[in-house]
Design a protein around this motif. Structure first.
Motif, PDB file in Angstrom:
ATOM      1  N   ALA A 114     -21.926  12.877   0.402  1.00 37.28           N
ATOM      2  CA  ALA A 114     -22.032  12.032  -0.822  1.00 37.28           C
ATOM      3  C   ALA A 114     -21.412  12.915  -1.997  1.00 37.28           C
ATOM      4  N   GLU A 115     -21.407  14.463  -2.262  1.00 39.61           N
ATOM      5  CA  GLU A 115     -21.033  15.025  -3.333  1.00 39.61           C
ATOM      6  C   GLU A 115     -19.795  15.591  -3.091  1.00 39.61           C
ATOM      7  N   GLY A 116     -19.085  15.297  -1.913  1.00 39.02           N
ATOM      8  CA  GLY A 116     -17.781  15.603  -1.680  1.00 39.02           C
ATOM      9  C   GLY A 116     -17.555  17.370  -1.480  1.00 39.02           C
ATOM     10  N   ARG A 117     -18.658  17.881  -1.009  1.00 35.30           N
ATOM     11  CA  ARG A 117     -18.690  19.261  -0.685  1.00 35.30           C
ATOM     12  C   ARG A 117     -18.357  19.512   0.734  1.00 35.30           C
ATOM     13  N   THR A 118     -17.735  20.469   1.129  1.00 36.59           N
ATOM     14  CA  THR A 118     -17.206  20.930   2.512  1.00 36.59           C
ATOM     15  C   THR A 118     -18.241  21.862   3.164  1.00 36.59           C
ATOM     16  N   PRO A 119     -18.958  21.315   4.324  1.00 35.43           N
ATOM     17  CA  PRO A 119     -19.917  22.434   4.829  1.00 35.43           C
ATOM     18  C   PRO A 119     -19.470  23.529   5.267  1.00 35.43           C
ATOM     19  N   MET A 120     -20.027  24.554   5.135  1.00 36.12           N
ATOM     20  CA  MET A 120     -19.364  25.943   5.557  1.00 36.12           C
ATOM     21  C   MET A 120     -19.358  26.301   7.061  1.00 36.12           C
ATOM     22  N   LEU A 121     -18.096  26.917   7.578  1.00 35.47           N
ATOM     23  CA  LEU A 121     -18.089  27.258   8.950  1.00 35.47           C
ATOM     24  C   LEU A 121     -18.936  28.582   8.927  1.00 35.47           C
ATOM     25  N   LEU A 122     -19.427  28.886  10.379  1.00 31.92           N
ATOM     26  CA  LEU A 122     -19.909  30.150  10.512  1.00 31.92           C
ATOM     27  C   LEU A 122     -19.122  31.015  10.399  1.00 31.92           C
ATOM     28  N   THR A 123     -17.869  31.212  10.638  1.00 30.49           N
ATOM     29  CA  THR A 123     -16.899  32.395  10.338  1.00 30.49           C
ATOM     30  C   THR A 123     -16.562  32.272   8.937  1.00 30.49           C
TER      31      THR A 123
END
Length: 209
Positions: A114-123
């Motif tokens: 909804a916020e246009g954020r990108t979930p962080m990858l583990l690496t």
């Protein structure tokens, strides 16, 4: 609380080289790739770096990082969505997601969408802690829901990777108390001490927009 400031991309590259955390790149290749990134704030990410190899390079309270014993498949947690086809990229505006503590990963994922954020990858999360170890604070750590493990059936494994601080209990052992730790939580569970790492986006070398 705002995330700690990151050094310049050049300084980040040199830190990864000094730590031996360049993944599949040799030092000169990393320097060349980093130099082609735009001169703007963000986290330098080596795309092919493996969490299992990065974990022991983490440090907190003079203790090395580790992966929990029941996560031998940590390197198989892959991006849920596409990532740049590049050796390195810049994750802009990395955030620990403290405002999402006590949300479930499923709820946080919906918020990011909804916020246009990108979930962080583990690496990405692990490399962030390599650059600024103070990102990990007791009671304020984070999940990395951009990486998940897909089963042969095509469904996702219910485990969700996270980076936090060991309490030195159970199988961790007392000698690992206060060490950085890669572990996992269930997709639908909530934790009052875990936020959700994210970024504004990913920028590749040669992109200066």
């Amino acid at each position: 609380m705002p995330a700690p400031a990151l050094p310049s991309v050049t300084e980040q590259a040199e830190r990864l080289i000094a730590l031996g955390a360049t993944g599949p790149l040799d030092p000169d290749a990393l320097r060349k790739e980093a130099a082609a990134l735009p001169d703007r704030p963000g986290l330098l990410v080596v795309g092919g770096a493996r969490p299992s190899e990065l974990a022991p390079l983490l440090r907190r309270a003079d203790r090395p990082g580790f992966v929990v014993e029941d996560m031998t498949d940590v390197d198989d947690f892959a991006p849920v969505a596409g990532v740049p086809d590049a050796a390195v990229w810049l994750l802009t505006d990395p955030d620990r997601g403290d405002h999402l503590t006590n949300a479930s990963p499923a709820e946080a994922d919906a918020r990011f969408a909804a916020e246009g954020r990108t979930p962080m990858l583990l690496t990405e999360g692990v490399q962030w802690v390599l650059q600024v170890p103070e990102v990990l604070e007791r009671n304020f750590c984070f999940m990395t829901i951009g990486s998940r493990l897909r089963k042969p059936s095509g469904r996702f494994d219910a485990r969700t990777p996270a980076v936090w601080i060991s309490g030195g209990t159970g199988r961790d052992g007392r000698d690992r108390k206060d060490a950085p730790k890669i572990g996992w939580c269930w997709w639908n569970n909530r934790h009052t001490w875990l936020g959700f790492g994210s970024g504004a986006g990913r920028v590749v070398p040669g992109h200066h927009g």
